[in-house]
Design a protein around this motif. Sequence first.
Motif, PDB file in Angstrom:
ATOM      1  N   ALA A 129      14.551 -15.941  37.558  1.00  0.00           N
ATOM      2  CA  ALA A 129      15.153 -14.685  37.215  1.00  0.00           C
ATOM      3  C   ALA A 129      16.481 -15.182  36.492  1.00  0.00           C
ATOM      4  O   ALA A 129      16.630 -14.386  35.607  1.00  0.00           O
ATOM      5  CB  ALA A 129      15.329 -13.942  38.492  1.00  0.00           C
ATOM      6  N   ALA A 130      17.083 -16.076  36.805  1.00  0.00           N
ATOM      7  CA  ALA A 130      18.341 -16.504  36.134  1.00  0.00           C
ATOM      8  C   ALA A 130      18.125 -16.544  34.589  1.00  0.00           C
ATOM      9  O   ALA A 130      18.659 -16.168  33.612  1.00  0.00           O
ATOM     10  CB  ALA A 130      19.093 -17.354  36.737  1.00  0.00           C
ATOM     11  N   MET A 131      16.969 -17.473  34.357  1.00  0.00           N
ATOM     12  CA  MET A 131      16.662 -17.815  33.000  1.00  0.00           C
ATOM     13  C   MET A 131      16.134 -16.456  32.335  1.00  0.00           C
ATOM     14  O   MET A 131      16.316 -16.524  31.226  1.00  0.00           O
ATOM     15  CB  MET A 131      15.388 -18.778  32.968  1.00  0.00           C
ATOM     16  N   ALA A 132      15.456 -15.639  32.815  1.00  0.00           N
ATOM     17  CA  ALA A 132      14.966 -14.744  32.330  1.00  0.00           C
ATOM     18  C   ALA A 132      15.985 -13.700  31.673  1.00  0.00           C
ATOM     19  O   ALA A 132      15.903 -13.074  30.603  1.00  0.00           O
ATOM     20  CB  ALA A 132      13.925 -13.833  32.995  1.00  0.00           C
ATOM     21  N   LEU A 133      17.169 -13.347  32.622  1.00  0.00           N
ATOM     22  CA  LEU A 133      18.149 -12.665  32.346  1.00  0.00           C
ATOM     23  C   LEU A 133      19.072 -13.177  31.141  1.00  0.00           C
ATOM     24  O   LEU A 133      19.240 -12.532  30.369  1.00  0.00           O
ATOM     25  CB  LEU A 133      19.197 -12.462  33.548  1.00  0.00           C
ATOM     26  N   CYS A 134      19.005 -14.645  31.202  1.00  0.00           N
ATOM     27  CA  CYS A 134      19.662 -15.300  30.234  1.00  0.00           C
ATOM     28  C   CYS A 134      19.077 -14.994  28.714  1.00  0.00           C
ATOM     29  O   CYS A 134      19.371 -14.548  27.751  1.00  0.00           O
ATOM     30  CB  CYS A 134      19.831 -16.854  30.242  1.00  0.00           C
ATOM     31  N   VAL A 190      22.641 -22.760  26.537  1.00  0.00           N
ATOM     32  CA  VAL A 190      22.804 -23.882  27.361  1.00  0.00           C
ATOM     33  C   VAL A 190      22.819 -23.731  28.776  1.00  0.00           C
ATOM     34  O   VAL A 190      21.940 -24.599  29.598  1.00  0.00           O
ATOM     35  CB  VAL A 190      24.427 -24.226  27.089  1.00  0.00           C
ATOM     36  N   TRP A 191      23.340 -22.615  29.483  1.00  0.00           N
ATOM     37  CA  TRP A 191      23.130 -22.304  30.891  1.00  0.00           C
ATOM     38  C   TRP A 191      21.673 -22.183  31.128  1.00  0.00           C
ATOM     39  O   TRP A 191      21.035 -22.722  32.107  1.00  0.00           O
ATOM     40  CB  TRP A 191      23.896 -20.971  31.196  1.00  0.00           C
ATOM     41  N   MET A 192      20.717 -21.514  30.109  1.00  0.00           N
ATOM     42  CA  MET A 192      19.100 -21.524  30.528  1.00  0.00           C
ATOM     43  C   MET A 192      18.600 -22.683  30.597  1.00  0.00           C
ATOM     44  O   MET A 192      17.751 -22.886  31.345  1.00  0.00           O
ATOM     45  CB  MET A 192      18.819 -20.550  29.391  1.00  0.00           C
ATOM     46  N   VAL A 193      18.859 -23.693  29.668  1.00  0.00           N
ATOM     47  CA  VAL A 193      18.260 -24.937  29.576  1.00  0.00           C
ATOM     48  C   VAL A 193      18.568 -25.633  30.800  1.00  0.00           C
ATOM     49  O   VAL A 193      17.865 -26.353  31.452  1.00  0.00           O
ATOM     50  CB  VAL A 193      18.641 -25.603  28.245  1.00  0.00           C
ATOM     51  N   THR A 250      16.926 -27.978  36.292  1.00  0.00           N
ATOM     52  CA  THR A 250      17.419 -28.164  37.374  1.00  0.00           C
ATOM     53  C   THR A 250      15.968 -27.736  38.364  1.00  0.00           C
ATOM     54  O   THR A 250      15.760 -28.169  39.217  1.00  0.00           O
ATOM     55  CB  THR A 250      18.685 -27.553  37.865  1.00  0.00           C
ATOM     56  N   ALA A 251      15.581 -26.599  37.941  1.00  0.00           N
ATOM     57  CA  ALA A 251      14.424 -25.924  38.621  1.00  0.00           C
ATOM     58  C   ALA A 251      13.025 -26.958  38.352  1.00  0.00           C
ATOM     59  O   ALA A 251      12.356 -26.817  39.172  1.00  0.00           O
ATOM     60  CB  ALA A 251      14.145 -24.759  38.056  1.00  0.00           C
ATOM     61  N   LEU A 295      26.739 -29.343  36.396  1.00  0.00           N
ATOM     62  CA  LEU A 295      25.991 -28.679  37.763  1.00  0.00           C
ATOM     63  C   LEU A 295      24.674 -29.134  37.832  1.00  0.00           C
ATOM     64  O   LEU A 295      24.093 -29.799  38.906  1.00  0.00           O
ATOM     65  CB  LEU A 295      26.190 -27.235  37.879  1.00  0.00           C
ATOM     66  N   ALA A 296      23.766 -29.082  36.699  1.00  0.00           N
ATOM     67  CA  ALA A 296      22.448 -29.646  36.788  1.00  0.00           C
ATOM     68  C   ALA A 296      22.163 -30.954  37.135  1.00  0.00           C
ATOM     69  O   ALA A 296      21.463 -31.325  37.800  1.00  0.00           O
ATOM     70  CB  ALA A 296      21.728 -29.213  35.316  1.00  0.00           C
TER      71      ALA A 296
END
Length: 165
Positions: free
Chosen positions: A12-17, A51-54, A59-60, A134-135
């Motif tokens: 969901a976070a990646m989709a939002l990004c 960058v956040w999405m990658v 991590t996932a 964080l990752a």
Amino acid sequence: MKSASFQRAAEAAMALCLAVMAAAVFVNVVLRYGFGSGIAASEELSRLLFVWMVCIGATAAYPAGQHMAFTGLVRLLRGRPLAFALLSRLVHALVVLAAGMVGWGAWQQVVVGLDSVSVVLGYPTALLPLPALLACGAIALMALVQLLRGTSLDLGHGADEADAV
């Protein structure tokens, strides 16, 4: 947080990004080519979200066993349980080490970025290397748990395909 709910939250976070990036770039292209002006912040926002999405995806992917693996090499030891267990521990230890090294470099970049801001949006530039930190921390922790538990490597679907040949 259970693995399935973590996966859904990450997706969901990646989709939002991705949605915000696509909308920002689309609007900017329309404004630039249709009206001769654009939104300068869209490029900077897209870079930050990418960058956040990658890093969220990396991590996932780790607990799901979806990172790159050399199953052809490891599969040779599947019939030798002791060697396979030792190799699994070695791989987990190397993942902890590699994630720690990348995380340390990301931490140094976060510290450097605390004193500066981005040119257009004005966010602290520490937000660019922060997802890598964080990752790497999360991946190192997951690999450490696998190392301590003695979890065997997951050979994944590539091993099944190779067995069928």
